[in-house]
Scaffold this motif. Structure first.
Motif, mmCIF file in Angstrom:
data_model
loop_
_atom_site.group_PDB
_atom_site.id
_atom_site.type_symbol
_atom_site.label_atom_id
_atom_site.label_comp_id
_atom_site.label_asym_id
_atom_site.label_seq_id
_atom_site.Cartn_x
_atom_site.Cartn_y
_atom_site.Cartn_z
ATOM 1 N N PHE A 176 0.823 -1.207 0.000
ATOM 2 C CA PHE A 176 0.000 0.000 0.000
ATOM 3 C C PHE A 176 0.863 1.266 0.000
ATOM 4 O O PHE A 176 2.012 1.257 0.435
ATOM 5 N N LEU A 177 0.245 2.355 -0.439
ATOM 6 C CA LEU A 177 0.871 3.664 -0.306
ATOM 7 C C LEU A 177 1.091 3.954 1.179
ATOM 8 O O LEU A 177 0.223 3.708 2.007
ATOM 9 N N ARG A 178 2.267 4.470 1.522
ATOM 10 C CA ARG A 178 2.608 4.669 2.938
ATOM 11 C C ARG A 178 2.106 5.984 3.488
ATOM 12 O O ARG A 178 1.854 6.109 4.693
ATOM 13 N N SER A 179 2.000 7.006 2.660
ATOM 14 C CA SER A 179 1.507 8.300 3.103
ATOM 15 C C SER A 179 0.534 8.835 2.062
ATOM 16 O O SER A 179 0.707 8.618 0.863
ATOM 17 N N HIS A 180 -0.489 9.538 2.535
ATOM 18 C CA HIS A 180 -1.540 9.991 1.624
ATOM 19 C C HIS A 180 -1.112 11.238 0.866
ATOM 20 O O HIS A 180 -0.477 12.131 1.422
ATOM 21 N N GLU A 181 -1.465 11.292 -0.409
ATOM 22 C CA GLU A 181 -1.217 12.446 -1.262
ATOM 23 C C GLU A 181 -2.565 12.948 -1.785
ATOM 24 O O GLU A 181 -3.193 12.291 -2.620
ATOM 25 N N PRO A 182 -3.064 14.113 -1.296
ATOM 26 C CA PRO A 182 -4.382 14.597 -1.743
ATOM 27 C C PRO A 182 -4.501 14.747 -3.252
ATOM 28 O O PRO A 182 -5.585 14.538 -3.816
ATOM 29 N N LEU A 183 -3.408 15.078 -3.920
ATOM 30 C CA LEU A 183 -3.461 15.241 -5.371
ATOM 31 C C LEU A 183 -3.688 13.919 -6.102
ATOM 32 O O LEU A 183 -3.976 13.912 -7.303
ATOM 33 N N MET A 184 -3.546 12.806 -5.379
ATOM 34 C CA MET A 184 -3.704 11.494 -5.998
ATOM 35 C C MET A 184 -5.002 11.368 -6.780
ATOM 36 O O MET A 184 -5.060 10.757 -7.854
ATOM 37 N N ALA A 185 -6.085 11.957 -6.258
ATOM 38 C CA ALA A 185 -7.389 11.833 -6.910
ATOM 39 C C ALA A 185 -7.374 12.363 -8.337
ATOM 40 O O ALA A 185 -8.164 11.927 -9.187
ATOM 41 N N PHE A 186 -6.473 13.286 -8.629
ATOM 42 C CA PHE A 186 -6.407 13.881 -9.960
ATOM 43 C C PHE A 186 -5.568 13.037 -10.925
ATOM 44 O O PHE A 186 -5.359 13.432 -12.061
ATOM 45 N N GLY A 187 -5.112 11.887 -10.458
ATOM 46 C CA GLY A 187 -4.418 10.958 -11.341
ATOM 47 C C GLY A 187 -5.273 9.775 -11.738
ATOM 48 O O GLY A 187 -4.866 8.965 -12.573
ATOM 49 N N LEU A 188 -6.464 9.657 -11.132
ATOM 50 C CA LEU A 188 -7.344 8.520 -11.399
ATOM 51 C C LEU A 188 -8.257 8.854 -12.573
ATOM 52 O O LEU A 188 -9.170 9.664 -12.450
#
Length: 306
Positions: A176-188
């Motif tokens: 799993f990803l170890r730390s959350h990145e809020p911008l991640m949603a814009f890569g889906l």
């Protein structure tokens, strides 16, 4: 090295068995994403073409290499770019297989548990991939692997009931990803009619800058600012800002600040950026605008290049 699969499986990349690979997970995932996009764009509108099935089979055989990629040893940026590319590969492969079978493509994101609906959630929950020896659905990748630290408070209780949960005993946790990145949603990426984010091939060397660019592209396309008697109404895309609103702040000023920071970083000279910069934060009302989640494959383009 690829060998015949010992048994038939519903996991899409187990049509063959990979015994080992020397390539990095990111090299494999980015290659598969490009090949899946090429296959789908070539045969969109021609689902009965005699070469479509063989090309899809070739992509699924190539994807067997994901079975042996070394995910736990990746650093944070390698994990982020890898899982974004695998998620988007799964989405494109799911669309291609549905098109080949003549199935109806999704027209909604998620529906209540008791409703029959052609949703992205239903399609991607049944799209299974073997990653590093563990099985993940594409929904698992979004909600367990990439978003495991932030609950989806913007969704209804019925919608939340459908989402997978991460367990402390889950044997997949090292991946799993170890730390959350809020911008991640814009890569889906989902190939939808209106309001989606660009499809992009991500690279560990600048994945966060690429996410900034994708976020800015969606914001520039969807954000609207309207003056009101006591300030301004700012309209944001419902996905992700309402569905995953805790990722961007718990109060209006935090969400507004996130949007403005993204645009100042990625599009400092744009008219919308200047307009938002002139808005008084204490006088902002946020409005969330739904996207058109109907499937659109006619203009599928994968942005590439580091």
């Amino acid at each position: 090295e690829i060998a015949p699969a010992p048994v038939r499986s519903d996991v899409l990349n187990r049509t063959r068995q990979c015994t080992f690979t020397t390539r990095s997970g990111n090299a494999v995932a980015s290659m598969l994403l490009r090949e899946a996009v090429e296959c789908l764009t070539r045969f969109t509108g021609k689902p009965k073409h005699p070469e479509f099935s063989s090309e899809l089979d070739r992509v699924r055989v190539a994807a067997a290499e994901l079975q042996k990629v070394n995910v736990p040893d990746m650093d944070d940026d390698e994990l982020l770019s890898f899982w974004l590319n695998v998620h988007n590969f799964g989405v494109i492969l799911a669309c291609a297989l549905a098109l080949q079978k003549g199935a109806t493509l999704p027209n909604n994101l998620i529906a209540l548990a008791w409703r029959r609906s052609r949703t992205w959630f239903n399609l991607l929950r049944s799209t299974l991939l073997d990653i590093g020896g563990h099985v993940f659905s594409v929904v698992d990748i979004e909600h367990v692997v990439l978003r495991r630290t932030t609950p989806s408070f913007g969704m209804t209780s019925a919608q939340l009931y459908l989402l997978p949960r991460a367990s402390h005993r889950d044997p997949r946790r090292p991946l799993f990803l170890r730390s959350h990145e809020p911008l991640m949603a814009f890569g889906l990426h989902h190939p939808i009619k209106e309001g989606g984010v660009p499809l992009r091939c991500f690279y560990p060397t600048n994945v966060r800058e690429q996410l900034q660019q994708s976020a800015a592209a969606q914001l520039l396309n969807m954000v609207k600012v309207e003056p009101q008697n006591l300030g301004h109404k700012v309209s944001l895309p419902q996905y992700p800002f309402q569905d995953y609103k805790q990722d961007f702040g718990t109060i209006t000023s935090e969400v507004f600040g996130f949007v403005l920071d993204v645009l100042r970083e990625a599009a400092p000279g744009d008219r919308l950026t200047r307009q938002l910069a002139g808005v008084v934060q204490g006088e902002v009302e946020l409005d969330y605008v739904s996207q058109d989640w109907g499937t659109s494959l006619d203009h599928l383009v994968c942005l590439d290049g580091e």
